[in-house]
Design an enzyme around this catalytic site. Structure first.
Site, PDB file in Angstrom:
ATOM      1  N   CYS A 266       6.896  -0.695 -14.062  1.00  0.00           N
ATOM      2  CA  CYS A 266       6.113   0.714 -13.232  1.00  0.00           C
ATOM      3  C   CYS A 266       6.611   1.193 -12.642  1.00  0.00           C
ATOM      4  CB  CYS A 266       4.296   0.507 -13.311  1.00  0.00           C
ATOM      5  SG  CYS A 266       3.722   2.418 -13.623  1.00  0.00           S
TER       6      CYS A 266
ATOM      7  N   CYS B 130       4.400   3.890 -10.624  1.00  0.00           N
ATOM      8  CA  CYS B 130       3.771   2.926  -9.505  1.00  0.00           C
ATOM      9  C   CYS B 130       4.108   2.316  -8.319  1.00  0.00           C
ATOM     10  CB  CYS B 130       2.991   1.748 -10.410  1.00  0.00           C
ATOM     11  SG  CYS B 130       2.080   2.309 -12.133  1.00  0.00           S
ATOM     12  N   ASP B 131       5.236   2.179  -8.680  1.00  0.00           N
ATOM     13  CA  ASP B 131       5.054   1.137  -6.978  1.00  0.00           C
ATOM     14  C   ASP B 131       6.845   1.475  -6.989  1.00  0.00           C
ATOM     15  OD1 ASP B 131       3.445  -1.046  -7.459  1.00  0.00           O
ATOM     16  OD2 ASP B 131       4.537  -1.549  -9.238  1.00  0.00           O
TER      17      ASP B 131
END
Ligand SMILES: Cc1cc2nc3c(=O)[nH]c(=O)nc-3n(C[C@H](O)[C@H](O)[C@H](O)COP(=O)(O)OP(=O)(O)OC[C@H]3O[C@@H](n4cnc5c(N)ncnc54)[C@H](O)[C@@H]3O)c2cc1C
Length: 422
Positions: A252, A255-256
């Site tokens: 993701c 997200c990261d």
């Protein structure tokens, strides 16, 4: 539940008895999915175990000291000692309960479980999965005054909510942030009146009797079921991947990617998702090496042009990853040149994988007719092989998996069902 910073870690966590600590981030859909579960469990276990949250971006050194590489991550402490397993990514309620139960005497766990009261509710239509397919079906059913419930193991939005930018959904002149597009879809359906039960554990699905049990104690009955559970990244099944998932390997970018500022990253894949997400990661990372099995990208021409114009990204064509390993702070990806059969090593700070999707059908795999890839077969009205059960979106057998095709499926299923129920 208490929000703390690193300066309070010593007193609140290490000297705090039994504690569960949530390292969360903002703009992080898995963190949002965890929040209601974490809060609900704090209500149940809160007298025995302290529930604490810490904003990861502002407490980075402490997070790194404890090996926290992605958000959300849960750590468990008993009298200053870290216990159990670190949980990260799309954390299930049952996984948290498993860890919390292990921290308490069995008699106390049994007492706590007795407090939970079973419940039963009834609807005309139950939709499993609140991605574009399920949300659209929910909208059309709601507008037809059909009493509908949407159930999702995460927050509404599906893949779109973790897609950086969507440029091919009609009706918008400029590319839309994925989270915004999915948020708007979800709000439209929710405001219409469809009932939401999201970020829950789906414990049991009985397609024959049209019953679904969530969070072990809540039974939901319906006349029809729509399966809109989409797909999930499949592990590539190569050495090191499982061990490094959430600890240097991510699925993701939304997200990261922000944790790879000025760092070097490897991206696996060459389709639209991989190319678009690599472009997004390049806003943070200093260098990106894409690894793609074919001799040309499979992404559309517009995405490819964007990639060619991006000086931070290079592509290693006709290569496949064979293993991942951690060496100090680095992740070493061993890749095979598919032409020469020789292997080489790519050293990076992190790896993002955007390939190998699998249909989410675990809870009803043996009940429905599937194609040879495991996708659900449907007729043109989205009916499956079981009466009263429909399927839409990425989870069904079809050629093209896009937001537009998922919303089309959801539309068709909802109109067909509304007519049948009439
Ligand atoms: C990184 C990436 C980028 C993409 N970019 C684009 C793009 O730019 N344009 C485009 O058109 N398409 C894009 N796609 C494809 C697009 O996102 C999908 O085609 C679309 O989201 C499919 O919608 P869906 O509703 O079928 O499934 P999903 O979006 O996958 O939603 C499924 C939902 O079901 C839930 N679920 C899963 N299992 C269960 C269960 N057992 N019970 C209850 N709920 C469950 C999930 O939590 C999820 O919310 C992209 C995909 C990815 C992975």
């Amino acid at each position: 539940m208490k929000e703390i910073t690193s300066s309070e870690f010593e007193t609140e966590v290490l000297a705090g008895g039994k504690v569960v600590l949530d390292f969360y981030s903002t703009e992080c859909p898995p963190c949002e999915a965890l929040a209601p579960k974490f809060e609900g469990l704090a209500g149940l276990y809160g007298n025995d175990i302290m529930f604490v949250k810490m904003f990861r971006q502002q407490n980075k050194p402490l997070a790194e000291k404890y090996g926290v590489k992605s958000s959300p991550t849960l750590l468990f402490f008993d009298n200053g000692v870290q216990v159990g397993n670190m949980l990260t990514g799309g954390i299930k309620r049952s996984d948290i309960i498993h860890q919390l139960d292990a921290m308490l005497p069995t008699e106390r766990v049994n007492e706590l479980k007795k407090v939970i009261k079973p419940s039963v509710s009834e609807f005309d239509v139950l939709i499993l999965g609140a991605g574009p397919g399920g949300l659209t079906a929910g909208l059309y059913l709601c507008q037809s005054k059909v009493n509908t419930v949407l159930i999702d193991i995460a927050l509404p939005g599906g893949h779109v909510s973790t897609t950086h930018e969507v440029s091919n959904y009609p009706g918008f002149i400029d590319p839309q942030p994925g989270y915004l597009l999915s948020h708007n879809m979800s709000e439209q359906t929710k405001l219409c009146g469809t009932v939401y039960k999201v970020a829950v554990d789906v414990t049991k699905i009985d397609l024959e009797n049209k019953e679904v049990v969530i969070d072990e104690f809540e039974t939901i009955k319906a006349k029809k079921i729509i399966i809109a559970t989409g797909t999930s990244p499949n592990l590539m099944g190569i050495a090191g991947e499982r061990e490094l998932k959430g600890k240097g390997i991510s699925y993701c970018a939304t997200c990261d990617a922000k944790y790879y500022g000025d760092k070097e990253v490897v991206v696996i894949g060459g389709g639209n998702s991989a190319v678009e997400e690599a472009d997004f990661i390049s806003k943070f990372a200093s260098k990106i090496t894409m690894v793609h099995q074919f001799d040309a990208l499979t992404a559309n021409k517009q995405a490819q042009e964007k990639l060619v114009a991006n000086p931070k990204i290079s592509v290693l064509f006709e290569h496949e990853p064979r293993s991942f390993a951690r060496e100090g702070d680095k992740i070493v990806t061993e890749v095979e040149n598919l032409k020469t059969k020789t292997t080489s090593k790519l050293v990076s700070d992190g790896v993002f994988i955007f390939i190998w999707m699998k249909p989410n059908i675990e809870l009803f795999r043996d009940k429905l007719e599937l194609d040879s890839w495991g996708y659900i077969k449907t007729d043109e009205d989205m009916r499956t092989s079981m009466p009263g059960v429909y399927a839409v979106g990425d989870v069904i057998s079809k050629k093209y998996r896009q937001i537009t095709t998922a919303v089309a499926d959801g539309t068709i299923a909802a109109i067909a069902i509304a007519k049948e129920l009439d």
